[in-house]
Enzyme design. Structure first.
Site, PDB file in Angstrom:
ATOM      1  CB  SER A  61      -0.799   0.131   1.391  1.00 12.27           C
ATOM      2  OG  SER A  61      -1.603   1.341   1.334  1.00 12.27           O
ATOM      3  CE  LYS A  93      -2.877  -2.406  -0.466  1.00  9.50           C
ATOM      4  NZ  LYS A  93      -3.935  -2.168  -1.281  1.00  9.50           N
ATOM      5  CG  HIS A 135      -5.104  -1.081   3.908  1.00  5.89           C
ATOM      6  ND1 HIS A 135      -5.065  -0.259   2.528  1.00  5.89           N
ATOM      7  CD2 HIS A 135      -4.046  -0.005   4.390  1.00  5.89           C
ATOM      8  CE1 HIS A 135      -4.434   0.778   2.398  1.00  5.89           C
ATOM      9  NE2 HIS A 135      -3.644   1.040   3.534  1.00  5.89           N
ATOM     10  CG  ASN A 136      -7.397  -1.555  -0.530  1.00 11.09           C
ATOM     11  OD1 ASN A 136      -6.386  -1.256  -0.147  1.00 11.09           O
ATOM     12  ND2 ASN A 136      -7.348  -1.608  -1.935  1.00 11.09           N
ATOM     13  CD  GLU A 193      -7.576   2.930  -0.115  1.00  7.28           C
ATOM     14  OE1 GLU A 193      -6.465   2.521   0.208  1.00  7.28           O
ATOM     15  OE2 GLU A 193      -7.771   2.789  -1.155  1.00  7.28           O
TER      16      GLU A 193
HETATM   17  C1  6PG Z   1      -3.165   1.586  -1.629  1.00  8.71           C
HETATM   18  C2  6PG Z   1      -4.395   1.617  -2.438  1.00  8.71           C
HETATM   19  C3  6PG Z   1      -4.400   1.090  -3.672  1.00  8.71           C
HETATM   20  C4  6PG Z   1      -5.465   1.295  -4.779  1.00  8.71           C
HETATM   21  C5  6PG Z   1      -6.701   0.637  -4.382  1.00  8.71           C
HETATM   22  C6  6PG Z   1      -8.019   1.132  -4.454  1.00  8.71           C
HETATM   23  O1  6PG Z   1      -3.252   0.968  -0.730  1.00  8.71           O
HETATM   24  O2  6PG Z   1      -1.952   1.986  -2.186  1.00  8.71           O
HETATM   25  O3  6PG Z   1      -5.425   1.066  -1.816  1.00  8.71           O
HETATM   26  O4  6PG Z   1      -4.116  -0.359  -3.574  1.00  8.71           O
HETATM   27  O5  6PG Z   1      -5.519   2.716  -4.573  1.00  8.71           O
HETATM   28  O6  6PG Z   1      -6.451  -0.405  -5.564  1.00  8.71           O
HETATM   29  O7  6PG Z   1      -8.781   1.277  -5.782  1.00  8.71           O
HETATM   30  P1  6PG Z   1     -10.120   1.283  -6.011  1.00  8.71           P
HETATM   31  O8  6PG Z   1     -10.315   2.711  -5.157  1.00  8.71           O
HETATM   32  O9  6PG Z   1      -9.914   1.675  -7.546  1.00  8.71           O
HETATM   33  O10 6PG Z   1     -10.867   0.292  -5.653  1.00  8.71           O
END
Ligand code: 6PG
Length: 630
Positions: free
Chosen positions: A297, A352, A355-356, A359
């Site tokens: 990430s 991960k 994590h997303n 996010e």
């Molecule tokens: C990271 C991000 C990276 C990317 C994701 C999210 O941790 O560096 O999460 O992996 O931004 O792919 O992408 P989307 O918003 O397009 O689903």
């Protein structure tokens, strides 16, 4: 040079002994001619003009293999020349020494070699047998292959160069992330092999051009040929795949497999699905190849300057890639790398993925905050100023970038006003939502932020709906900027509670033994969800796996609750769209009730489907059914 057995192979007459002796002299290591290890019967057969069969060869090759093993045991490199024309023969020679053997294949055409043999006197093999040698020859894919047209001296130089040219680490796929990681590895002193495929007129000389662009890559070796790329990496090979997640990973694995050696390690650094990662670990294990599925990430900049890295696989395999991954990772406030062994199978990709998910919700919360602060009468610049003042209480990477985003102007207007309000996604939020459903964990804020993206996509329908359902009269707003700040803090805690709860559930279900505190630690820097809150979580998770049972968070949520209630209820009255911020208090209201409405659901299920229910006054867990119509 580490101890190596250098096998020089090829048909008789190709010049193996000459080259082998020259090379051994040059490297000051012993030279052995495989022919000297033939049993008498073989020599007799050959001088009678008879070809050797596989049985004749087996004992002979075994003897040479023993010689090689003895050499390794005494830590003495050597050169061994031997025809070894078939893969099966080379496999015998290579038994138990794969990690330390190097193969040089001397190549020449039939006519070229025939002429040499015809000119040679006193050799026990006649040129007539040459054809049978060419008939059985299976050219090696993984050897240093040199055509013997050039002089022996040149050949020795080429071999020496190739032998010392081995790199420590391979990077497969030079997209944005692959390039940044390569530069990061090179900046940390690692010698790299770089690969990017060749696609006519679309992707040509990508690796070479990339290498030439950056001084730190001066010692990197560029390739667009898979066999040469793989060959250039020392054993056991460590190859990081930075290609699109999904089918491409499987295709790349199939392309690489024929060239790999037992014990090699493939590292998938993309956002792959954790279930697929487990399948790949198992599949590759059956082929003798190790597989690490790792989350990376930090986007392009993080990959270059120090990402947060989440590797999953066997601990033994991790140990072999640890020096590379930990060196290129971001560092936390105690100077420790933001990279740690996560757990087995697909656990690295699972965390991960979550994590997303976290996010997604953190991003949507800031979008919700934007809606509220805008409604309070602020323009993007003013909102940026307000968010900047929040850095004292709620600092995070996503807050910082949102401040920058809001200040960006294009011509006379803010760029944010010109961006189409349809959010994309690459799938990890979707997978987190699937996982949270499958594992039965209510990570509702992740789900709501994903669905907010999906909802945004129906732009035309939203326009129609906005005409059909016009906003009713608005009330004067009761909340202030300060209330929004507190509501935001509340929602972020609930988001982190839900995300880590999902990880904990997966850890228990799959027996991964994940360490939540370590996970929070490697997310304190390098990654997209790094924040002050994450830093606090490192110590909190040392004492509990459950944020809602930590005394300081209990106090904080209790003191923040009135503000989120005020902001959300007033937003509902004013028809403001803040899906994820609202979800935080809706979830909280449901979750903090000792009595839920699920008794109604259980009764309904039993009524129409005889699904049975348990009774509060029977602690044995017994299930009851009622005939509801009587
Ligand atoms: C990271 C991000 C990276 C990317 C994701 C999210 O941790 O560096 O999460 O992996 O931004 O792919 O992408 P989307 O918003 O397009 O689903």
């Amino acid at each position: 040079m580490k101890t190596k057995i250098i096998f020089i192979i090829g048909v008789s007459g190709v010049g193996k002994s000459t080259i082998g002796e020259l090379l051994a002299n040059d490297l000051k290591i012993p030279f052995f001619d495989g022919d000297d290890y033939h049993p008498k019967e073989n020599i007799k057969k050959m001088s009678n003009g008879e070809a050797l069969n596989d049985m004749d060869r087996y004992g002979w090759l075994k003897k040479i293999n023993e010689l090689a093993i003895n050499q390794l045991n005494t830590e003495s490199s050597c050169v061994i020349v031997c025809s070894a024309l078939k893969i099966a023969y080379r496999n015998i020679l290579n038994e138990g020494i794969k990690q330390n053997s190097e193969w040089v294949f001397l190549q020449g055409s039939f006519d070229q070699i025939k002429e040499r043999l015809d000119n040679r006197k006193g050799h026990f093999m006649s040129s007539d047998l040459l054809k049978s040698q060419f008939d059985i020859l299976e050219e090696p894919a993984n050897a240093i292959t040199i055509n013997v047209k050039t002089s022996p001296k040149n050949i020795v130089e080429i071999i020496k160069n190739k032998l010392t040219e081995k790199t420590e680490f391979g990077l497969f796929g030079l997209g944005v992330m692959g390039k940044s990681l390569s530069r990061n590895l090179a900046n940390n002193g690692f010698k790299l092999s770089l690969f990017n495929r060749h696609v006519n007129e679309i992707e040509e000389n990508v690796a070479l051009n990339f290498k030439n662009q950056f001084t730190e890559l001066s010692s990197a070796l560029p390739f667009d040929n898979i066999a040469s790329f793989v060959n250039s990496i020392e054993l056991p090979r460590k190859i990081m795949l930075m290609v699109n997640a999904g089918k491409t990973i499987d295709l790349v694995i199939e392309d690489l497999l024929p060239h790999l050696s037992e014990g090699d390690i493939l590292i998938d650094g993309g956002n792959s699905n954790y279930k697929k990662t487990k399948e790949r670990v198992d599949y590759l294990k059956s082929k003798g190849i190790n597989f690490i599925g790792t989350g990376v990430s930090g986007g392009e900049e993080g990959a270059l300057k120090g990402p947060s890295i989440m590797p999953g696989g066997t601990k033994e395999t991790y140990k072999k890639v640890q020096p590379f991954l930990e060196k290129i990772a971001a560092i936390d406030k105690n100077n420790l790398p933001c990279c740690t062994y996560i757990g087995p199978e697909g656990s690295g990709h699972f965390v991960k993925m979550v994590h997303n998910g976290i996010e997604y919700a953190e991003m949507q919360l800031l979008a919700d905050v934007f809606v509220l602060l805008k409604r309070l009468g602020n323009n993007p610049n003013q909102i940026a100023d307000i968010l900047e003042s929040w850095q004292n209480t709620s600092n995070s990477y996503l807050l910082e970038i949102t401040i920058d985003i809001l200040r960006k102007k294009e011509e006379n207007d803010w760029l944010i006003h010109k961006i189409m309000d349809k959010a994309g996604n690459k799938g990890t939020g979707n997978w987190t939502t699937i996982a949270t459903s499958e594992l039965g964990v209510p990570s509702t804020m992740i789900t709501s932020s994903l669905f907010a993206r999906y909802t945004s996509f129906f732009k035309d329908e939203r326009i129609t709906a906005s005409n059909n359902f016009r906003e009713s009269e608005t009330h004067s707003l009761k909340f202030t900027e300060a209330d929004v700040s507190k509501a935001y803090q509340f929602a972020r805690i609930i988001n982190h509670y839900q995300g880590f709860k999902l990880i904990k559930e997966a850890s228990d279900t799959y027996e991964w033994s994940l360490n939540l505190s370590e996970l929070a630690r490697i997310w304190t820097n390098g990654c997209i969800i790094r924040s002050e809150l994450m830093t606090t979580l490192v110590s909190v998770f040392k004492n509990t796996d459950n944020l809602l049972q930590d005394n300081s968070f209990i106090r904080e949520l209790n003191s923040l609750k009135p503000f989120v209630k005020k902001v959300v209820s007033d937003s509902v009255l004013n028809e403001l769209a803040i899906p994820t911020l609202s979800e935080s208090i809706i979830f909280f209201n449901v979750f903090t009730k000792s009595e839920s409405s699920a008794n109604i659901i259980q009764a309904q299920r039993d009524y129409f489907g005889a699904h049975t229910y348990q009774r509060k006054n029977d602690t044995s867990g017994k299930f009851y059914h009622t005939n509801w119509k009587n």
